[in-house]
Design a protein around this motif. Structure first.
Motif, short mmCIF file in Angstrom:
data_model
loop_
_atom_site.label_atom_id
_atom_site.label_comp_id
_atom_site.label_asym_id
_atom_site.label_seq_id
_atom_site.Cartn_x
_atom_site.Cartn_y
_atom_site.Cartn_z
N GLY A 29 113.77 -13.03 15.81
CA GLY A 29 113.83 -12.10 15.04
C GLY A 29 112.55 -11.95 14.14
N SER A 30 112.29 -11.09 13.04
CA SER A 30 111.20 -11.17 12.14
C SER A 30 111.54 -10.76 10.99
CB SER A 30 110.16 -10.71 12.77
OG SER A 30 110.46 -9.29 12.70
N ILE A 31 110.82 -11.15 9.94
CA ILE A 31 111.08 -10.79 8.53
C ILE A 31 109.79 -10.11 7.69
CG2 ILE A 31 111.56 -11.31 6.17
CD1 ILE A 31 112.89 -13.90 7.29
N GLU A 32 110.15 -8.90 7.53
CA GLU A 32 108.63 -8.28 6.75
C GLU A 32 109.04 -7.19 5.66
OE1 GLU A 32 107.98 -4.23 9.46
OE2 GLU A 32 107.42 -5.96 10.32
N GLY A 33 107.99 -6.89 5.00
CA GLY A 33 108.44 -6.06 3.74
C GLY A 33 107.35 -5.98 3.01
N THR A 34 107.33 -5.49 1.73
CA THR A 34 106.51 -5.32 0.77
C THR A 34 106.64 -5.63 -0.49
OG1 THR A 34 107.34 -2.94 0.25
CG2 THR A 34 105.30 -3.20 1.81
N VAL A 35 105.67 -6.03 -1.34
CA VAL A 35 106.12 -6.50 -2.54
C VAL A 35 105.32 -5.53 -3.48
CG1 VAL A 35 105.46 -8.56 -4.56
CG2 VAL A 35 105.93 -8.93 -1.79
N SER A 36 105.99 -4.94 -4.68
CA SER A 36 105.51 -4.08 -5.52
C SER A 36 106.19 -4.31 -6.79
CB SER A 36 106.17 -2.51 -5.00
OG SER A 36 107.43 -2.55 -5.08
N ASP A 37 105.51 -3.64 -7.85
CA ASP A 37 105.83 -3.81 -9.30
C ASP A 37 106.89 -2.57 -9.66
OD1 ASP A 37 104.76 -1.28 -9.63
OD2 ASP A 37 102.95 -2.00 -10.64
#
Length: 120
Positions: A29-37
């Protein structure tokens, strides 16, 4: 002769149909995402450290989020992973993700301003 040709044609078609299905099966599978404040603004160049636990112990990788705060880790074995996200002038945050076969675990992380550690 004609019957033998028909049999061979049908057998070949049957084998090819099941071969196509077999190639469609994945094992990762995979892991993805975003980093935000905390206001939802992207944090570029955040560091995302991924460590496996449980049956997938031993997997460790570090990636850097792009200018939009997006990160992606492809070809990850199914299991549970701990993601530790850091960026300058923000508190470190640790979250968990579960990856399944042929699936994408989406992990969107919000960092708080300051220094220190936040564990979820």
């Amino acid at each position: 002769m004609k019957t033998n040709f028909r049999f061979m044609s049908v057998a070949l078609a049957f084998i090819l149909c099941f071969a196509a299905v077999g190639f469609g099966q994945g094992t990762t599978g995979s892991i993805e995402g975003t980093v935000s404040d905390s206001n939802g603004a992207a944090i570029p160049n955040a560091t995302v450290k991924v460590q496996s636990s449980g049956s997938t112990a031993g997997f460790n990788v570090t990636v850097t989020a792009n200018a939009e705060g997006f990160f992606s880790i492809p070809r990850v074995a199914p299991g549970t992973y701990r993601l530790t996200v850091t960026a300058g002038n923000f508190k470190e945050r640790t979250v968990e993700a579960t990856v399944g076969v042929d699936s994408r675990a989406t992990v969107n992380v919000s960092l708080e301003p300051g220094t220190g550690v936040t564990t979820v």
